[in-house]
Design a protein around this motif. Structure first.
Motif, PDB file in Angstrom:
ATOM      1  N   ARG A  99      15.474   4.041  28.869  1.00  6.15           N
ATOM      2  CA  ARG A  99      14.164   4.643  29.171  1.00  6.15           C
ATOM      3  C   ARG A  99      14.313   5.972  29.890  1.00  6.15           C
ATOM      4  O   ARG A  99      13.428   6.825  29.808  1.00  6.15           O
ATOM      5  N   ASP A 106      12.736  10.423  25.112  1.00  8.36           N
ATOM      6  CA  ASP A 106      11.478  11.112  25.332  1.00  8.36           C
ATOM      7  C   ASP A 106      10.322  10.152  25.075  1.00  8.36           C
ATOM      8  O   ASP A 106      10.458   9.156  24.345  1.00  8.36           O
ATOM      9  N   GLU A 107       9.190  10.469  25.668  1.00  4.34           N
ATOM     10  CA  GLU A 107       8.014   9.611  25.498  1.00  4.34           C
ATOM     11  C   GLU A 107       7.648   9.509  24.018  1.00  4.34           C
ATOM     12  O   GLU A 107       7.559  10.508  23.313  1.00  4.34           O
ATOM     13  N   GLY A 108       7.477   8.287  23.547  1.00  3.07           N
ATOM     14  CA  GLY A 108       7.122   8.042  22.155  1.00  3.07           C
ATOM     15  C   GLY A 108       8.312   7.747  21.263  1.00  3.07           C
ATOM     16  O   GLY A 108       8.156   7.191  20.176  1.00  3.07           O
ATOM     17  N   ASP A 109       9.543   8.108  21.678  1.00  2.00           N
ATOM     18  CA  ASP A 109      10.734   7.828  20.887  1.00  2.00           C
ATOM     19  C   ASP A 109      11.182   6.383  21.106  1.00  2.00           C
ATOM     20  O   ASP A 109      11.029   5.823  22.201  1.00  2.00           O
ATOM     21  N   THR A 110      11.771   5.796  20.063  1.00  4.28           N
ATOM     22  CA  THR A 110      12.242   4.412  20.150  1.00  4.28           C
ATOM     23  C   THR A 110      13.743   4.280  19.920  1.00  4.28           C
ATOM     24  O   THR A 110      14.300   3.194  20.137  1.00  4.28           O
TER      25      THR A 110
END
Length: 683
Positions: free
Chosen positions: A161, A165-169
């Motif tokens: 985490r 980046d935000e939104g990446d998995t």
């Protein structure tokens, strides 16, 4: 008459607070960059500027820029923090304000690292696996118990985490590095991902180096090494504010080095093939429900195992040392009005087993050790807001500890109370003053109390020592814990918009640390050859030390230009005789200037380090440690957009002048000129 360092530092602090508020107060605003540093080494997540403790923090950006070969090298530019044990990275340690070894506690993700044996290395973590390094300068036993008498080095590893980046998995990176000094190759990589409530990370690295070259192109024989490291993390967040995490680490180092890596091979320092394996498993649980001021729970269960396998190739002997630690920690934070209360319990058990092969030297080696140390502790810390500008920190910890030598049938136990008190006064928007008092201790180790057998032997000398002689270890079950009492004041100043888009942070810490019952190895050496006189080695409580000094740090940013100045000095004296102590570092100044261009995609900088002569030495000490100057340059390139987004290249030249220099109290000269290059690609 020469002024004492403590007096000078206090004068600086007082004169700083006397700066006209009319000049600065109108311009002071909340600092955008310098005030964002969060720390957890204080047992609670807080801003570094809000605590009365002296802190140093190295973040991931600086770790990438430095490209350090060891944790110690990552801290070498900080005030009153020094690298010990010479240039071999695998054996390097950390000294804080003149105290090192077992007097500085190391933690990794909150788990204690208690391994410590002779001249062997204890910092196994590859810096490539770290997110940050936090250092508490000064005693911290009220938080951490035994071992934190000189300070704490808290290592924080990466997680999925943190890196996504935000939104990446899903993501990962590959990194390749090279250093000219020692022809070092460094390879690392990771993959990580997030799936609903789960996250995972697998990170590994490989380092291989040849012999180090010291200044003026001198080669340090037997200084190459090979190391592999790995880190795995698996996290589960079943609900908001709740997390369960399992992590595992492994480090495997193979090297052909002297038995004391801080020296060169000699008659009393044999060459050994040392293989070091360090392993860890940690289970963490945290619970912090939203809108619940009383519950911020963290629980940790951990196991560490360290094995040193040593082939004494010049002696034909095989030795082994096995350390194992199992421990736990549970603490909670509650907010009660204007008071934040942190409290918890923890405990651990260390075991040590050694095999000392005496093939060809019957009766002339140390005997095997089989022992364990058990520690239980409980602590509480209250941060009390007395007014809008005045807060009080009260903390105390109680520890019980027992050492047991299984092979000798001996044991000893003791306990310690470690209180601390801190007062923080936010005098203005730009100036915070604080003062604190800490008591700390370090419990003696199994090796210090219960080593037996032969320390060393001298062969027969015709006409002087016809039968030779051997020096034997003598146990000391009455060995007392080391104790420290530290007094400290701190001034922290923060400004912004002094000349436009800029900010300035200035921090000054002044301290006096009284350390009693120093544990030192004592070697009796009566006139050789006289019958009836014993030759013995034991660990005893000897010195009472007075350590005084200060550290001064300044950071200034004007748009994309940054300047950092760090200065530290420590004076150590025997309180009884007034004589200077050994192992106290020389005064050190580090200046770092950098400039970002191309909208921040490129950053280049230069660093100057000056270390003064060490003139503060015991009267009987004849060695000389001269001053030296080091010059480094570095460049970082990291495109923020375009086809090369995700790429980062770091280049540095360290010790450009190929200075031949030696730190005070060290036997070996340090690494000479070194070119560093690394390229990392995130996907």
């Amino acid at each position: 008459m020469t002024k004492k360092p403590l007096v000078i530092a206090m004068a600086i602090a007082l004169s700083s607070t006397a700066i006209s508020a009319k000049t600065f107060a109108q311009q002071a605003e909340s600092v955008a960059e310098f005030d964002e540093v969060l720390v957890t080494a204080t047992r609670i997540s807080e801003k570094a500027s809000d605590t009365s403790r002296s802190l140093a923090v190295i973040g991931e950006e600086e770790l990438q820029q430095l490209q350090p070969a060891s944790v110690a090298q990552a801290l070498k530019n900080e005030a009153n923090i020094n690298v010990s044990n010479g240039p071999r990275a695998s054996s390097q340690g950390i000294e804080i304000r003149g105290l090192g070894g077992q007097r500085v506690l190391q933690t990794i993700d909150g788990a204690r690292q208690n391994t410590n044996s002779g001249h062997r290395g204890t910092y196994f973590m590859d810096p490539e696996l770290l997110k940050s390094v936090e250092v508490i300068r000064g005693p911290a036993s009220s938080l951490w118990g035994s071992g934190a008498i000189g300070g704490v080095v808290a290592l924080n590893t990466k997680s999925a985490r943190d890196m996504l980046d935000e939104g990446d998995t899903f993501g990962g990176y590959l990194k390749q590095g090279f250093e000219t000094n020692g022809d070092k190759i460094k390879t690392s990589g990771a993959i990580y991902g997030v799936a609903d409530k789960f996250d995972w990370l697998i990170n590994g690295s490989y380092n291989d180096s040849n012999n180090i070259k010291m200044g003026n192109d001198q080669t340090l024989a037997n200084s190459g090494s090979e190391r592999t490291s790995g880190l795995m993390k698996f996290g589960w967040e079943p609900s908001e504010g709740q997390r369960l995490q399992l992590s595992g680490r492994i480090s495997d180092t193979d090297e052909l080095v002297p038995s004391n890596p801080a020296a060169e091979v000699g008659s009393s320092v044999p060459l050994i093939q040392r293989k070091t394996k360090d392993k860890n498993l940690t289970l963490d649980y945290s619970l912090n429900p939203t809108q619940n001021a009383y519950l911020d729970l963290n629980a940790t269960l951990y196991w560490n195992g360290t094995d040193y396998d040593e082939d004494r190739v010049t002696k034909g002997q095989i030795d082994s040392t096995e350390y194992e630690t199992i421990g736990f920690s549970v603490n909670n934070s509650s907010i009660l009005g204007a008071t934040t209360l942190v409290y918890g319990i923890d405990g651990y058990q260390d075991t040590i087993k050694t095999v000392r092969d005496d093939s060809g030297q019957a009766g002339q080696r140390p005997e095997d050790i089989d022992g364990k140390t058990t520690v239980w502790g409980a602590f509480a810390k209250a941060d009390i807001g007395l007014t809008d500008t005045l807060s009080l920190e009260v903390a105390a910890r109680y520890d019980t500890f027992e050492n047991e030598s299984i092979n000798l049938g001996e044991s000893s136990d003791d306990n310690a109370l470690s209180p601390s008190l801190g007062l923080v006064w936010k005098t203005t928007d730009w100036l915070t003053l604080s003062a604190r008092y800490d008591e700390a201790f370090r419990a003696p180790s199994i090796e210090e109390m219960y080593s037996t057998g032969t320390h060393y032997c001298i062969p027969p000398i015709p006409g002087f020592l016809p039968n030779g002689l051997c020096n034997t270890f003598e146990i000391n079950p009455d060995l007392q814990a080391e104790k420290a009492k530290n007094k400290e004041i701190k001034a922290d100043m923060r400004f912004s918009n002094l000349a436009g888009n800029d900010e300035l942070a200035i921090t000054l810490n002044v301290f006096r640390n009284d350390v009693d019952d120093f544990i030192e190895q004592s070697v009796s050496n009566p006139l050789m050859g006289i019958p009836g006189l014993e030759q013995t080695t034991s660990w005893d409580n000897v010195d009472e030390a007075k350590l005084t000094g200060f550290e001064f740090s300044t950071r200034y940013r004007y748009e994309q230009t940054r300047l950092t100045l760090n200065y530290g000095q420590t004076e150590g004296k025997n309180k009884n005789s007034g004589e200077y102590l050994t192992n106290i570092p020389a005064k050190k100044l580090v200046a770092d200037l950098s400039q970002a261009v191309m909208e921040g995609d490129v950053k280049f900088g230069t660093r100057i380090t000056y270390v003064a002569d060490q003139e503060q030495m015991p009267d009987s000490y004849t060695a000389q440690y001269e001053d030296y100057k080091l010059w480094d340059v570095y460049v970082a390139w990291e495109p923020a957009m375009g086809t090369l987004e995700g790429l980062r290249v770091d280049f540095a030249i360290e010790n450009i002048g190929d200075e031949e220099y030696r730190q005070a109290w060290q036997n070996l000269y340090e690494q000479g000129r070194n070119f560093k290059l690394s390229a990392r690609y995130n996907f």
